[in-house]
Design an enzyme around this catalytic site. Structure first.
Site, PDB file in Angstrom:
ATOM      1  CE  LYS A 178      -2.698  -3.457   1.145  1.00 15.20           C
ATOM      2  NZ  LYS A 178      -3.452  -4.179   0.156  1.00 15.20           N
TER       3      LYS A 178
HETATM    4  C1  LIG Z   1      -4.287  -5.675   1.073  1.00 19.90           C
HETATM    5  C2  LIG Z   1      -5.446  -5.665   1.714  1.00 19.90           C
HETATM    6  C3  LIG Z   1      -6.116  -6.202   2.523  1.00 19.90           C
HETATM    7  C4  LIG Z   1      -5.276  -6.879   3.742  1.00 19.90           C
HETATM    8  O1  LIG Z   1      -4.148  -5.821   4.335  1.00 19.90           O
HETATM    9  P1  LIG Z   1      -3.383  -6.516   5.280  1.00 19.90           P
HETATM   10  O2  LIG Z   1      -3.002  -5.316   6.249  1.00 19.90           O
HETATM   11  O3  LIG Z   1      -2.249  -7.065   4.610  1.00 19.90           O
HETATM   12  O4  LIG Z   1      -4.104  -7.514   6.335  1.00 19.90           O
HETATM   13  C5  LIG Z   1      -7.445  -6.211   2.768  1.00 19.90           C
HETATM   14  N1  LIG Z   1      -8.204  -5.712   1.990  1.00 19.90           N
HETATM   15  C6  LIG Z   1      -7.780  -5.436   0.674  1.00 19.90           C
HETATM   16  C7  LIG Z   1      -8.929  -4.559  -0.102  1.00 19.90           C
HETATM   17  C8  LIG Z   1      -6.301  -5.149   0.501  1.00 19.90           C
HETATM   18  O5  LIG Z   1      -5.860  -4.481  -0.596  1.00 19.90           O
END
Ligand SMILES: *Cc1c(COP(=O)(O)O)cnc(C)c1O
Length: 373
Positions: A178
């Site tokens: 992210k």
């Molecule tokens: C990356 C992601 C998650 C999970 O995030 P984590 O912090 O790795 O648990 C959940 N939902 C979406 C839409 C994502 O892109």
């Protein structure tokens, strides 16, 4: 190889971690509390509760909403699998709804098509950073709890405010895929003080007084465990990094938006090619820059991924569809034509803060070569 994503760090993150280590308190403590306040303020939410990931924050959101066995939760299939998995964690049933192919997001209409008398909640994803039309969804589905999966959407905007503002509960990710990263990490934000207080207990084993509070007050009164909780804590090491990264967010977004606009301009000549773009009602942080291939493109998506890899470009398949995975075989779903089209024909191109225009030109030239132009 040009990577699909690379986090942006400076010496400030290293210094911040060094200070935490020197302080002797590395678990959840004052840096986490500070990061919660500053992150919540940045998304115009009243309360932030840090968690070990977005996945665990989403799980807490479902527990807060009292969702459990016998309940259905509408989720997009077109999402990272965690969005569906958390529904299973609370013993409820995920029901997959289709998306608008222009945004990759649920709409009031697609939610309607999946709704039954057992529907208790909806997890609305702001996919790849593109804001969902949440006011439209709120207007129609006021009987359901709307949980926002804002994993990808830190800094995206919706009708003049940050994504997450005014939301019942939102969950955020600080995974390196992210924008803003703490290595691993997440956050739950809400305007409800009782939900925030309960989330703080639930993420720390259901403890009535947190370890950090007890340490700070010197109290010897034993804590109580009021309900079964989890260990979903973030550490001060992570939060110290998060605070520095949060300061970088405006610059991160400005750079990503400039590079995204350049991709849109340079790829506009490829016949029939779709590129992700801002919806009319908001702006994306371009967490992922996806393109979708037309039916008459000279190669299919997987062939294009291979073609790019041969030219030193690390692209990725587009957003996955959970209903096509073995873990979700047989799960109820509405018709999902847009989901199936987008997941099969889209791919994610490299986009990262330090990407140069020369690197971007290399990607564009490779796509042009694949298109035969
Ligand atoms: C990356 C992601 C998650 C999970 O995030 P984590 O912090 O790795 O648990 C959940 N939902 C979406 C839409 C994502 O892109």
């Amino acid at each position: 190889m040009i990577p699909v994503m690379r986090p942006w760090f400076g010496p400030e993150e290293q210094a911040a971690v060094g200070e935490v280590i020197a302080s002797g308190w590395v678990a959840q403590g004052p840096r986490v509390a500070e990061f919660e306040r500053e992150f919540a303020a940045s998304v115009e939410a009243s309360h932030g509760v840090a968690a070990s990931s977005c996945t665990t924050a989403l799980h807490l959101g479902l527990v807060l909403a009292d969702v459990g066995p016998g309940d259905e939760v509408i989720v997009p299939s077109l999402s990272f699998i965690a969005t569906a998995n958390v529904v299973r964690y609370v013993g409820a049933t995920p029901v997959f709804a289709d998306i608008d192919p222009a945004t990759g997001n649920l709409t009031a209409k697609t939610i309607d098509a999946a709704r039954t008398p057992r529907t208790r909640a909806v997890i609305v994803v702001h996919q790849a950073g593109v804001p969902a039309d949440i006011d439209d969804i709120r207007a129609v589905h006021n009987g359901l709890t709307l949980i926002e999966d804002a994993a990808c959407a830190a800094g995206s905007r919706y009708r003049g405010r940050p994504v997450g503002a005014g939301s019942t509960v939102s969950a955020w990710s600080f995974h390196p895929r992210k924008l803003l990263t703490t290595g691993e990490g997440g956050m739950l934000t809400t305007d409800d003080p009782e939900w925030a207080a309960r989330a703080r207990r639930l993420r720390e084993h259901g403890m009535s007084v947190s370890a950090a509070e007890r340490h700070a007050s010197g109290s010897t009164a034993p804590e109580e465990y009021t309900e079964v909780g989890f260990n979903y804590r973030m550490t001060d090491l992570q939060a110290a990094v998060g605070l520095v990264q949060l300061g970088r967010l405006p610059e991160l977004i400005a750079r990503r938006r400039a590079l995204a606009a350049r991709y849109q301009r340079l790829l506009a000549g490829v016949p029939g090619l779709t590129t992700v773009h801002d919806p009319a009602y908001g702006s994306s942080n371009y967490q992922s820059f996806w393109i979708a291939l037309p039916a008459d493109f000279p190669m299919n998506r997987n062939e294009l991924l291979g073609f790019l890899a041969e030219r030193g470009i690390s692209a990725r398949r587009g957003i996955m569809a959970a209903h096509l995975e073995p873990a979700y075989a047989g799960v109820p779903a509405a018709e999902l034509p847009n989901t199936e089209w987008l997941t099969a024909n889209s791919l994610i191109l490299p986009l990262f803060h330090a990407m140069t225009e020369a690197e971007q030109d290399q990607v564009v030239e490779a796509v042009h070569a694949a298109a035969g132009i």
